[in-house]
Design an enzyme around this catalytic site. Structure first.
Site: not given
Ligand code: GLU
Length: 478
Positions: A252-254, A256
């Site tokens: 997930s974006k959170r 990386g």
């Protein structure tokens, strides 16, 4: 001949997971002398993102995944944008209506919402209850005639049955048909849903292997039913394992970057990223980790793709990037570094000099972007030492002795190059009797301002006599 497709929806950037799907399809297509097709799945008009198609294509190109057929490229099975194939889907939806495998559903969104709430209240799974499945033909005609809004739904088999699916990575998977609902295949806006459009297109485009992420596995039984209703031979299916964060949650974006363009911007070589991504779920069976594109094409096989999720290990990617950077020729390296160099004030320096500096920096680059921080030492008027730890080392008595000796002995040097630097260091060692770390560290810190800077004789050669002296003077003055 094998035909594989990458079929993204234009809803944003190319995701790391998307690149892997594309890569595995590409590798297999190339290995088997088949075709790699790009198909744009743009039937969800609400989720379209302007410029997405170009971005997706740009990133595939950057990664070196050359497309054989696609929008703007052509091919015998176009058009390759689903929004340009609406008549085709209408035709096949009509075929399903005619054969009794689909029906018109006039339920309004409000009605569906009430249905869902009632089911929730009773603790039932929420799904369409089939209330318009058997509307009398007359009623259907009349409602269509009066212009009522509708969707078309496919029928799940009347009697419960086991739907058997073959996935080449997972083996045989079975699901009871009563777990499924009558899936919408044409929406109220007349556009097909993903399910109808992708099955129709995979068939018409003669796709032999459907490769996609594991998140599509729940859609497979519906697709299998559609193939059956159309009386078509299904392709091979391969659902790739999830890509995970180090804590084993879904990537997930959170935690990386997940957009391929972010890796480009951060200075990853496309080949390093491709190499890394190839190993997310696949291995060659021996210990080999570094691959060229040709090797990947030669060695890739779906047999060696895992079912288990693959962890995205940033350290490993960095290591791989370093290794791929090391394998570049001086000109190749410079070509990759140039766009990054151009973002610094040093882009106007003489190209040959820049190339020499890049070659010296090569072993010290983890990403291409690292070059931007490392150029200052060579091109700034007065690069200064700020690291307190290094300053303390330089203030030691032995360090000062070495630096003073250097200042004195350098007078006799006519032209500074790698060899004269080395012999200068020998002279200093003899005269000061200081050797090893105590000799080399002060010189390293004084000249490169870093604990682990580039190779000293090479640095000294680029600096020349004047700058070497300037740096040593600076170190003596702190
Ligand atoms: N359009 C789907 C996506 O965005 C493609 C799924 C498939 O490959 O069938 O991922």
């Amino acid at each position: 001949m094998v035909r594989l497709r990458f079929a993204p929806s234009p809803t944003g950037y190319l995701h790391i997971g998307g690149l892997r799907t594309a890569l595995f399809s590409y590798l297999y297509a190339k290995q088997q002398n088949g075709s790699f097709v790009f198909r744009l799945e743009d039937t969800d008009q609400q989720r379209l993102v302007e410029g997405s198609e170009q971005d997706l294509l740009k990133m595939l190109k950057w990664a070196g995944l050359e497309i054989d057929e696609g929008p703007g490229i052509g091919g015998d099975y176009g058009p390759y944008r689903q929004s340009e194939r609406l008549e085709t889907y209408q035709k096949y939806a009509q075929q399903l209506l005619d054969s009794g495998h689909a029906y018109y559903c006039f339920c309004t969104p409000e009605e569906l919402e009430v249905m869902k709430r009632e089911q929730q209240a009773q603790g039932l799974p929420t799904r369409y209850d089939g209330r318009h499945r058997n509307l009398p033909l007359e009623e259907v005609k009349q409602r269509l005639g009066s212009g009522e809004s509708y969707v078309i739904r496919m029928k799940i088999p009347e009697a419960n049955e086991n739907i058997v699916m073959h996935d080449e990575i997972r083996g045989t998977v079975t699901i009871e048909s009563e777990q499924l609902e009558d899936q919408v295949i044409v929406k109220a806006d007349g556009f097909p849903t993903y399910h109808l459009a992708s099955v129709v297109d995979d068939h018409l485009m003669q796709i032999t292997h459907v490769v996609r992420g594991e998140e599509w596995l729940p859609s497979l039984p519906k697709h299998i039913l559609l193939y059956r209703y159309f009386n078509w031979e299904p392709p091979h299916f391969l659902h790739l394992p999830l890509i995970l964060n180090p804590d084993l949650s879904k990537l997930s974006k959170r935690q990386g970057d997940v957009a391929v363009e972010d890796y480009q911007a951060k200075g990853y070589l496309p080949m390093a990223l491709v190499n890394f991504i190839a190993l997310l779920g696949w291995s060659s069976g021996d210990d080999q980790e570094l691959f060229s594109r040709e090797e990947l094409i030669e060695k890739f096989s779906f047999d060696r793709v895992n079912k288990a999720g693959a962890v995205f290990d940033q350290d490993k990617l960095n290591w791989m990037n370093q290794q791929h950077i090391l394998s570049l020729s001086p000109d190749g390296l410079y070509a990759w570094l140039k766009p990054f160099i151009m973002t610094t004030p040093f882009g106007t320096q003489e190209e040959n000099l820049l190339k020499r500096v890049c070659a010296i920096l090569q072993p010290r680059l983890v990403t291409l972007k690292d070059v931007t921080e490392k150029l200052a030492l060579f091109f700034e008027e007065e690069p200064t030492l700020k690291d307190q730890k290094l300053i303390e080392v330089l203030q030691k008595e032995t360090s000062r002795t070495v630096l003073e000796a250097f200042r004195k002995e350098i007078q006799a040097v006519e032209e500074m190059n790698g060899d004269t630097f080395k012999s200068l260091m020998k002279t200093i060692q003899k005269s000061t009797k200081i050797r090893g770390k105590d000799l080399w560290m002060p010189m390293r810190y004084a000249l490169t301002l870093e604990e682990h800077g580039p190779d000293l004789p090479l640095v000294a050669e680029i600096f020349g006599k004047k700058k070497c002296l300037q740096m040593v003077e600076q170190a003596l003055n702190i």
